[in-house]
Scaffold this motif. Structure first.
Motif, short mmCIF file in Angstrom:
data_model
loop_
_atom_site.label_atom_id
_atom_site.label_comp_id
_atom_site.label_asym_id
_atom_site.label_seq_id
_atom_site.Cartn_x
_atom_site.Cartn_y
_atom_site.Cartn_z
N MET A 1 0.83 -1.20 0.00
CA MET A 1 0.00 0.00 0.00
C MET A 1 0.87 1.25 0.00
SD MET A 1 -2.98 -0.91 2.69
CE MET A 1 -2.86 -2.64 3.14
N GLN B 1 -16.58 3.03 -3.31
CA GLN B 1 -15.20 2.61 -3.02
C GLN B 1 -15.17 1.24 -2.33
OE1 GLN B 1 -12.43 4.40 -3.82
NE2 GLN B 1 -10.99 2.95 -2.92
N GLN B 2 -16.05 1.05 -1.36
CA GLN B 2 -16.03 -0.23 -0.63
C GLN B 2 -16.41 -1.39 -1.54
OE1 GLN B 2 -18.76 -0.97 2.73
NE2 GLN B 2 -16.97 -1.56 3.93
N ASP C 1 -13.24 -2.44 -3.19
CA ASP C 1 -12.39 -3.22 -2.27
C ASP C 1 -12.89 -4.66 -2.18
OD1 ASP C 1 -10.42 -3.73 -0.23
OD2 ASP C 1 -12.04 -3.61 1.23
N LYS D 1 -11.09 -8.15 -3.06
CA LYS D 1 -10.90 -9.15 -2.01
C LYS D 1 -11.46 -10.50 -2.44
CE LYS D 1 -11.46 -9.02 3.01
NZ LYS D 1 -12.05 -8.21 4.10
N TYR E 1 -9.44 5.81 -12.36
CA TYR E 1 -9.69 6.31 -11.01
C TYR E 1 -8.62 5.79 -10.05
CZ TYR E 1 -12.04 6.61 -6.44
OH TYR E 1 -12.35 6.83 -5.12
N GLN F 1 -5.95 1.97 -5.82
CA GLN F 1 -5.62 1.78 -4.40
C GLN F 1 -6.38 0.60 -3.80
OE1 GLN F 1 -6.54 5.87 -3.22
NE2 GLN F 1 -4.40 6.08 -2.59
N ALA F 2 -7.68 0.50 -4.14
CA ALA F 2 -8.47 -0.62 -3.62
C ALA F 2 -7.91 -1.95 -4.12
CB ALA F 2 -9.93 -0.47 -4.04
N ALA G 1 -4.19 -3.53 -2.87
CA ALA G 1 -4.07 -4.33 -1.64
C ALA G 1 -4.00 -5.82 -1.96
CB ALA G 1 -5.24 -4.03 -0.72
N TYR G 2 -4.51 -6.21 -3.13
CA TYR G 2 -4.54 -7.63 -3.49
C TYR G 2 -3.49 -7.96 -4.55
CZ TYR G 2 -8.61 -6.62 -0.81
OH TYR G 2 -9.43 -6.15 0.19
N ARG H 1 -12.72 -19.71 -4.91
CA ARG H 1 -12.71 -19.08 -3.62
C ARG H 1 -13.62 -19.73 -2.60
NH1 ARG H 1 -9.92 -14.36 -4.04
NH2 ARG H 1 -8.32 -15.02 -5.47
N ARG I 1 -12.54 -19.39 0.99
CA ARG I 1 -12.04 -18.15 1.58
C ARG I 1 -13.04 -17.52 2.55
NH1 ARG I 1 -8.71 -13.62 -1.69
NH2 ARG I 1 -7.34 -15.40 -1.92
N MET I 2 -14.31 -17.59 2.23
CA MET I 2 -15.30 -16.98 3.12
C MET I 2 -16.49 -17.91 3.28
SD MET I 2 -15.37 -13.04 1.95
CE MET I 2 -14.07 -12.73 0.75
N LYS J 1 -5.54 -7.42 6.85
CA LYS J 1 -5.13 -7.02 5.51
C LYS J 1 -3.68 -6.54 5.50
CE LYS J 1 -7.41 -4.37 1.88
NZ LYS J 1 -8.56 -3.46 1.65
N ARG K 1 -0.17 3.13 8.27
CA ARG K 1 -0.46 2.07 7.30
C ARG K 1 -1.93 1.65 7.36
NH1 ARG K 1 4.51 0.12 5.54
NH2 ARG K 1 3.33 -1.10 4.03
N LEU L 1 -3.94 4.15 5.45
CA LEU L 1 -3.93 3.89 4.00
C LEU L 1 -4.89 2.76 3.65
CD1 LEU L 1 -0.12 4.13 3.13
CD2 LEU L 1 -1.88 5.90 2.95
N ALA M 1 -8.11 3.07 1.11
CA ALA M 1 -8.33 2.15 -0.01
C ALA M 1 -9.65 1.41 0.13
CB ALA M 1 -7.18 1.16 -0.11
N ALA M 2 -10.08 1.18 1.38
CA ALA M 2 -11.27 0.34 1.60
C ALA M 2 -12.56 1.12 1.48
CB ALA M 2 -11.19 -0.31 2.98
N ASP M 3 -12.65 2.32 2.03
CA ASP M 3 -13.91 3.08 1.95
C ASP M 3 -13.71 4.59 2.09
OD1 ASP M 3 -13.44 3.30 4.65
OD2 ASP M 3 -15.19 2.19 5.31
N LEU M 4 -12.51 5.07 1.85
CA LEU M 4 -12.11 6.49 1.91
C LEU M 4 -12.09 7.02 3.33
CD1 LEU M 4 -13.91 8.08 -1.21
CD2 LEU M 4 -11.67 6.96 -1.10
#
Lengths: 407, 407
Positions: free
Chosen positions: A15, A106-107, A110, A114, A130, A135-136, A139-140, B11, B14-15, B114, B266, B269, B273-276
């Motif tokens: 990041m 934005q979420q 992400d 994910k 964008y 940035q979102a 992370a991956y 996946r 994963r969840m 994360k 961190r 950041l 990236a996740a939701d501003l």
């Protein structure tokens, strides 16, 4: 090295700071004219509607208490119903269970990252695109390929395969994109669907600015074209990310993802793991305001921003030196400027702030490959028309003095 | 297989769905007495304070508009200042820049995962532990080891090394844990710090229930003990995750992470990236309510829950069959029951709902290794005292009839 430093050192590349946000912190100077912030004009917020909505959300004896309580991960059902009806007006027929409420669009980005991205997978984007999406996804740890021209799908596949990668998603902002202001025409939307089908990947359609059209006809969302091809949203390859941030208010953090239910179910689990659910009271209040005021607010925003866009474009015509080109967006908040090669947007920003007290966002950060040093993004959402005219004049003065001398 | 199905199939591990949430959906029966939901009693919400707070947040000409606008990723400064002062009362000396506002403490757990976890890394937890933490971390595919007894650090290290793994973090809920109700004594808190130091990993201290103590003296947070050892929060190995969800309201989704600045930077950041950022208006409103009402609200919650806990414990004494044991929590919302081996909590739940219209949460889901089939979690937060007495009598009737017959 301390344990904390050692733990962090492993992640130095995962990041990186948002250059734009860091730059914006420096822009508190008196008299500065800023074209930097890509945020809605707060004069457009309907304060009375929100005051009433919060009072009502907290007012009823039982309902009020439930506005302050935990709620479901998928989101407040009346809001999801409103959104499903709203999507239908755009040609996307869906049910509330095709909608997940997120903290802004934005979420949604992400969660898509994910759910789908493993390190080294390929994400296809426009360039520029964008920054928040990069940035979102970053992370991956994906790779990026860039979408352009014809025969692109095979090029992308080949490029990804060379790197032992798989193309997992195509990220597009079809309407008045941030930062370019560009709109994908109908043929390009259909072509994106062809490519997604060929690559076996998803399209993430970021519709952040879609409501803000100032000229021309609305184009169907990619999600609508996809549904038309395949007969049902359940067979669609498109995840549509919407938001109230550019129409009603960004401060409530209410957006949504719309797509086929199996994907939505997995995204809902991601939501639950990430923050349980979006703010209950904000969903209740946003539903009230959307129900009462959405169309009027969109109309008011269009009128306000159309005038500012027109002033910015006319000012650019008047003041821009030769060799400078820019987009003429049909909507959204941004004009995208390309300067002659060799002019560096970041150095230009320093001079513009120092010498003329005017600011913008250098374009390089919007390119996954960090090209575009000679580009910049101008937003017309915040300054009033007179200030826009003055700011463009100042900016063009700095640009003119930065051009290589001709002989 | 459709492209969507194929993308998802990769996946599947994963969840996984929250069994608890799925179970709770079935509990809408009339007359059902539920000890299942671990949520605050909505009668405690200070409706008037929140009504005033939202009206004020939206009331001032300029301030009101900024409540609806985008804001900074780190969070609303006055709220971070209030939290920093609040942390100081617990022995954690810090500045607002040591605080990141998150969407509940849940989001802090997601960001820690994360930032730190790669697939196969080891997370150390109690067993049982908070299911939401397992869900947050599971997205990053860790292994789990369980903390217990003496000499644990070397055992953990050996166990992790055998699997080629690295212990990245120890997750603890030191006060009145969900689901066990257990509190770590001072020696165990110090021991956890020894182990973290020895392993070179972080401690994630989840303080969700810390304010809700009904007997005895407050114990210092692990973060305070850590700071005392090392002289400064900047050298601390502890990330403290706090929340207003159990004291003022969960519906606003306002929590925080407190820790050393390099880590907070961190995590900020990650937030961006996740939701501003977290909802602006909710942070402004929560600050108003915390400033005016925090201590009174905590006192009211303690009085309410203390009585309910006492009634539940007394009812268990009165009705429980031999062979059933339970915790006597000094705070929080939960009593943890262990039944004789061989009784399955999930089957017991089916019978309890069918035969006696009473519900709880089977304990198995709270164990990373899926042991604990003979355990269950009872929450006393929602039913009134008379209903608790009645519900425990019903539950014990079902348990008694499920016990193996003696001779």
């Amino acid at each position: 090295m301390s344990p904390t430093a050692s733990l962090l050192a492993q992640r130095s590349s995962r990041m990186t700071a948002s250059e734009i946000r860091e730059l914006l912190k420096l822009l508190d100077r008196p008299g500065l004219i800023s074209f930097a912030g890509g945020i809605p004009n707060p004069a457009l917020f309907d304060m009375e509607a929100f005051q009433q909505a919060y009072a009502r959300a907290l007012g009823q004896a039982k309902g009020g208490r439930s506005s302050l309580q935990y709620s479901t991960s998928e989101g407040y059902l009346p809001l999801r119903q409103w959104i499903a009806e709203h999507m239908a007006t755009k040609g996307v027929r869906c049910e509330p269970d095709n909608i997940l409420i997120t903290c802004g669009s934005q979420q949604g980005l992400d969660f898509v990252g994910k759910l789908l991205l493993d390190p080294g997978d390929t994400v296809v984007t426009a360039a520029p695109t964008y920054l928040g999406a990069l940035q979102a996804f970053n992370a991956y740890e994906p790779r990026y390929d860039t979408l352009s021209g014809n025969g692109t799908a095979n090029l992308l596949r080949t490029s990804a395969e060379v790197h032992g990668s798989r193309v997992k998603l195509i990220y597009l902002v079809p309407d008045f994109a941030n930062p370019s202001g560009a709109t994908l025409d109908l043929a390009s939307r259909e072509r994106a669907l062809d490519i997604a089908g060929e690559l076996g990947c998803l399209i993430v359609e970021d519709a952040a600015y879609t409501a803000l059209r100032y000229d021309g006809e609305d184009l169907p969302p990619i999600a609508a074209l996809d549904q038309k091809r395949r007969g049902s949203i359940e067979k669609s390859l498109t995840l549509y990310c919407g938001t109230f941030s550019k129409t009603l208010s960004p401060g409530l953090r209410v957006g949504w993802v719309c797509g086929p239910k199996p994907l939505l179910y997995r995204l809902t689990l991601a939501k639950q793991a990430a923050d349980l659910h979006s703010s209950t009271i904000n969903q209740v209040a946003m539903h009230e305001v959307a129900l009462a005021r959405f169309d009027d607010q969109v109309a008011a925003a269009r009128t306000c921003y159309r005038e500012r866009r027109d002033v910015m474009l006319a000012s650019l015509e008047r003041h821009a030196p030769d060799g400078m080109v820019w987009t003429r967006p049909e909507g959204g908040l941004f004009v995208w400027v390309t300067l002659p090669e060799g002019i560096d947007g970041r150095r230009l920003l320093e001079r513009a702030v120092d010498e003329q007290n005017v600011a913008f966002v250098p374009g390089q950060a919007f390119f996954p490959d960090r090209s575009g040093a000679n580009t910049l993004r101008l937003s017309f959402s915040l300054p009033d028309p007179q200030t826009i005219e003055e700011g463009i004049a100042r900016l063009c003065t700095v640009i003119r003095s930065s051009l290589p001398t001709r002989r």
